[in-house]
Enzyme design. Structure first.
Site, PDB file in Angstrom:
ATOM      1  N   SER A   1       0.879  -1.178   0.000  1.00 18.68           N
ATOM      2  CA  SER A   1       0.000   0.000   0.000  1.00 18.68           C
ATOM      3  C   SER A   1       0.911   1.221   0.000  1.00 18.68           C
ATOM      4  O   SER A   1       2.079   1.121   0.415  1.00 18.68           O
ATOM      5  CB  SER A   1      -0.843  -0.013   1.279  1.00 18.68           C
ATOM      6  OG  SER A   1      -1.438   1.253   1.505  1.00 18.68           O
TER       7      SER A   1
ATOM      8  N   TYR B   1      -1.739  -0.397  10.748  1.00 17.60           N
ATOM      9  CA  TYR B   1      -1.877  -0.784   9.334  1.00 17.60           C
ATOM     10  C   TYR B   1      -0.610  -0.387   8.584  1.00 17.60           C
ATOM     11  O   TYR B   1      -0.022  -1.189   7.847  1.00 17.60           O
ATOM     12  CB  TYR B   1      -3.101  -0.108   8.714  1.00 17.60           C
ATOM     13  CG  TYR B   1      -3.271  -0.411   7.232  1.00 17.60           C
ATOM     14  CD1 TYR B   1      -3.719  -1.662   6.802  1.00 17.60           C
ATOM     15  CD2 TYR B   1      -2.989   0.552   6.261  1.00 17.60           C
ATOM     16  CE1 TYR B   1      -3.874  -1.940   5.448  1.00 17.60           C
ATOM     17  CE2 TYR B   1      -3.144   0.282   4.907  1.00 17.60           C
ATOM     18  CZ  TYR B   1      -3.592  -0.969   4.506  1.00 17.60           C
ATOM     19  OH  TYR B   1      -3.748  -1.243   3.157  1.00 17.60           O
TER      20      TYR B   1
HETATM   21  N1  LIG Z   1      -8.766  -0.553  -1.017  1.00 13.49           N
HETATM   22  C1  LIG Z   1      -7.758   0.261  -0.815  1.00 13.49           C
HETATM   23  O1  LIG Z   1      -7.908   1.507  -0.790  1.00 13.49           O
HETATM   24  C2  LIG Z   1      -6.368  -0.302  -0.656  1.00 13.49           C
HETATM   25  C3  LIG Z   1      -5.282   0.579  -0.762  1.00 13.49           C
HETATM   26  C4  LIG Z   1      -3.987   0.053  -0.606  1.00 13.49           C
HETATM   27  C5  LIG Z   1      -3.788  -1.286  -0.360  1.00 13.49           C
HETATM   28  N2  LIG Z   1      -4.866  -2.106  -0.252  1.00 13.49           N
HETATM   29  C6  LIG Z   1      -4.601  -3.520   0.027  1.00 13.49           C
HETATM   30  O2  LIG Z   1      -5.188  -4.313  -0.976  1.00 13.49           O
HETATM   31  C7  LIG Z   1      -5.587  -5.568  -0.422  1.00 13.49           C
HETATM   32  C8  LIG Z   1      -7.061  -5.799  -0.730  1.00 13.49           C
HETATM   33  O3  LIG Z   1      -7.813  -4.737  -0.135  1.00 13.49           O
HETATM   34  P1  LIG Z   1      -9.340  -4.465  -0.540  1.00 13.49           P
HETATM   35  O4  LIG Z   1      -9.627  -3.058  -0.178  1.00 13.49           O
HETATM   36  O5  LIG Z   1      -9.602  -4.968  -1.901  1.00 13.49           O
HETATM   37  O6  LIG Z   1     -10.084  -5.392   0.544  1.00 13.49           O
HETATM   38  P2  LIG Z   1     -11.626  -5.838   0.659  1.00 13.49           P
HETATM   39  O7  LIG Z   1     -12.463  -5.234  -0.396  1.00 13.49           O
HETATM   40  O8  LIG Z   1     -11.987  -5.639   2.088  1.00 13.49           O
HETATM   41  O9  LIG Z   1     -11.529  -7.419   0.360  1.00 13.49           O
HETATM   42  C9  LIG Z   1     -10.696  -8.209   1.151  1.00 13.49           C
HETATM   43  C10 LIG Z   1     -10.689  -9.628   0.608  1.00 13.49           C
HETATM   44  O10 LIG Z   1      -9.807 -10.404   1.427  1.00 13.49           O
HETATM   45  C11 LIG Z   1     -10.551 -11.383   2.146  1.00 13.49           C
HETATM   46  N3  LIG Z   1     -10.015 -11.415   3.500  1.00 13.49           N
HETATM   47  C12 LIG Z   1     -10.016 -10.436   4.441  1.00 13.49           C
HETATM   48  N4  LIG Z   1      -9.452 -10.872   5.575  1.00 13.49           N
HETATM   49  C13 LIG Z   1      -9.086 -12.162   5.346  1.00 13.49           C
HETATM   50  C14 LIG Z   1      -8.481 -13.161   6.145  1.00 13.49           C
HETATM   51  N5  LIG Z   1      -8.134 -12.943   7.417  1.00 13.49           N
HETATM   52  N6  LIG Z   1      -8.262 -14.367   5.590  1.00 13.49           N
HETATM   53  C15 LIG Z   1      -8.618 -14.617   4.298  1.00 13.49           C
HETATM   54  N7  LIG Z   1      -9.192 -13.723   3.505  1.00 13.49           N
HETATM   55  C16 LIG Z   1      -9.431 -12.505   4.028  1.00 13.49           C
HETATM   56  C17 LIG Z   1     -12.017 -10.952   2.073  1.00 13.49           C
HETATM   57  O11 LIG Z   1     -12.926 -12.058   2.101  1.00 13.49           O
HETATM   58  P3  LIG Z   1     -13.522 -12.588   3.518  1.00 13.49           P
HETATM   59  O12 LIG Z   1     -14.050 -11.400   4.250  1.00 13.49           O
HETATM   60  O13 LIG Z   1     -14.571 -13.581   3.141  1.00 13.49           O
HETATM   61  O14 LIG Z   1     -12.387 -13.239   4.213  1.00 13.49           O
HETATM   62  C18 LIG Z   1     -12.037 -10.310   0.684  1.00 13.49           C
HETATM   63  O15 LIG Z   1     -12.120 -11.297  -0.330  1.00 13.49           O
HETATM   64  C19 LIG Z   1      -5.262  -5.495   1.066  1.00 13.49           C
HETATM   65  O16 LIG Z   1      -4.014  -6.079   1.314  1.00 13.49           O
HETATM   66  C20 LIG Z   1      -5.217  -3.998   1.329  1.00 13.49           C
HETATM   67  O17 LIG Z   1      -4.420  -3.671   2.432  1.00 13.49           O
HETATM   68  C21 LIG Z   1      -6.152  -1.640  -0.395  1.00 13.49           C
END
Ligand SMILES: NC(=O)c1ccc[n+]([C@@H]2O[C@H](COP(=O)([O-])OP(=O)(O)OC[C@H]3O[C@@H](n4cnc5c(N)ncnc54)[C@H](OP(=O)(O)O)[C@@H]3O)[C@@H](O)[C@H]2O)c1
Length: 233
Positions: free
Chosen positions: A138, A151
């Site tokens: 991130s 985080y």
């Molecule tokens: N969105 C942003 O703005 C952003 C920015 C920078 C980096 N990121 C990074 O990108 C990645 C994805 O983020 P996102 O925003 O797309 O997340 P999201 O929409 O909340 O989706 C998270 C996904 O991971 C799964 N998950 C969450 N906790 C888990 C666990 N303990 N074990 C297994 N699966 C798990 C969830 O399914 P379940 O709930 O069914 O487990 C879901 O499929 C993360 O690493 C995040 O830090 C995101």
């Protein structure tokens, strides 16, 4: 090609899964919710019946579950081309005020998951003498920011993990890339009051990641930083 994606049922992970499936890349994916996994598998089957999708529930914050998922991945594919360590979660906080134990939870989900799964999969990639590991860090893993808290610490640690792995595996023909997205619209942003069009789409990250799979074997993209056009929030 065959790919593993953690946390593939929502947000960035789902966008990558759909992009890869549309490009005939077979998948093994995990998330905690079986319902979410079934819905993803059904959506992909409808979109591209030629691609195979295997699913397993796994809470990546629990090392034994990650190791079991790794074993499942190894038995699912003869060859593994791509591993994407994507699963992670965000809670805002200040280091000196956030709830006790938050750092441990963040490290378990955002760092240890990638560490344990990569350790399961790397021996297979070394046998193949090729493979691509992509770690989703991130912009919070590059710089401190307000309410970054645990985080941000966990993402800095993931950046360090990814860069060390890159150095370790380069002579084995294995590529390691670190992706640093800025704010990207996903479930975590719903209800936040942030306008959807202000920040990136999950598909922006998926398209950039797919491009990494198209390079010659002698080229690696070590880092990708993506930000909303108008900058960080
Ligand atoms: N969105 C942003 O703005 C952003 C920015 C920078 C980096 N990121 C990074 O990108 C990645 C994805 O983020 P996102 O925003 O797309 O997340 P999201 O929409 O909340 O989706 C998270 C996904 O991971 C799964 N998950 C969450 N906790 C888990 C666990 N303990 N074990 C297994 N699966 C798990 C969830 O399914 P379940 O709930 O069914 O487990 C879901 O499929 C993360 O690493 C995040 O830090 C995101």
């Amino acid at each position: 090609m065959n790919a593993i994606i953690t946390g593939a049922t929502k947000g960035i992970g789902k966008a990558i899964a759909l992009k890869f499936a549309s490009e005939n890349i077979n998948l093994v994916v995990c998330a905690r919710s079986q319902e979410g996994l079934d819905a993803l598998a059904a959506e992909i089957k409808e979109m591209n019946p030629r691609v195979s999708v295997q699913t397993k529930t796994c809470d990546v914050s629990i090392p034994q579950e990650v190791k079991d998922f790794g074993t499942f991945c190894l038995s699912s594919f003869d060859k593994i081309d791509i591993l994407i360590n994507n699963a992670g979660y965000f809670l805002p906080g200040d280091i000196h005020k956030e709830e006790e134990g938050l750092l441990e939870k963040m490290l378990n989900t955002n760092l240890m998951s990638a560490y344990h799964l990569s350790r399961c999969i790397v021996p297979q990639l070394q046998k193949q003498k090729e493979g691509l590991i992509i770690n989703i860090s991130s912009v919070a893993g590059l710089q401190a920011y307000s309410q970054g808290g645990s985080y941000s610490i966990s993402k800095f640690a993931l950046t360090g993990f990814s860069k060390n792995l890159r150095g370790e595996l380069k002579d084995d023909g294995i590529k390691v890339s670190t992706v640093y997205p800025g704010a990207t619209y996903s479930d975590s942003w719903k209800g936040s009051g942030v306008e959807e069009g202000r920040i990136m789409e999950a598909n922006d990250i998926a398209e950039s990641i797919f491009a990494l799979t198209k390079l010659s074997k002698q080229a690696v993209v070590e880092d990708i930083i993506l930000r909303p056009q108008l900058g960080d929030l």
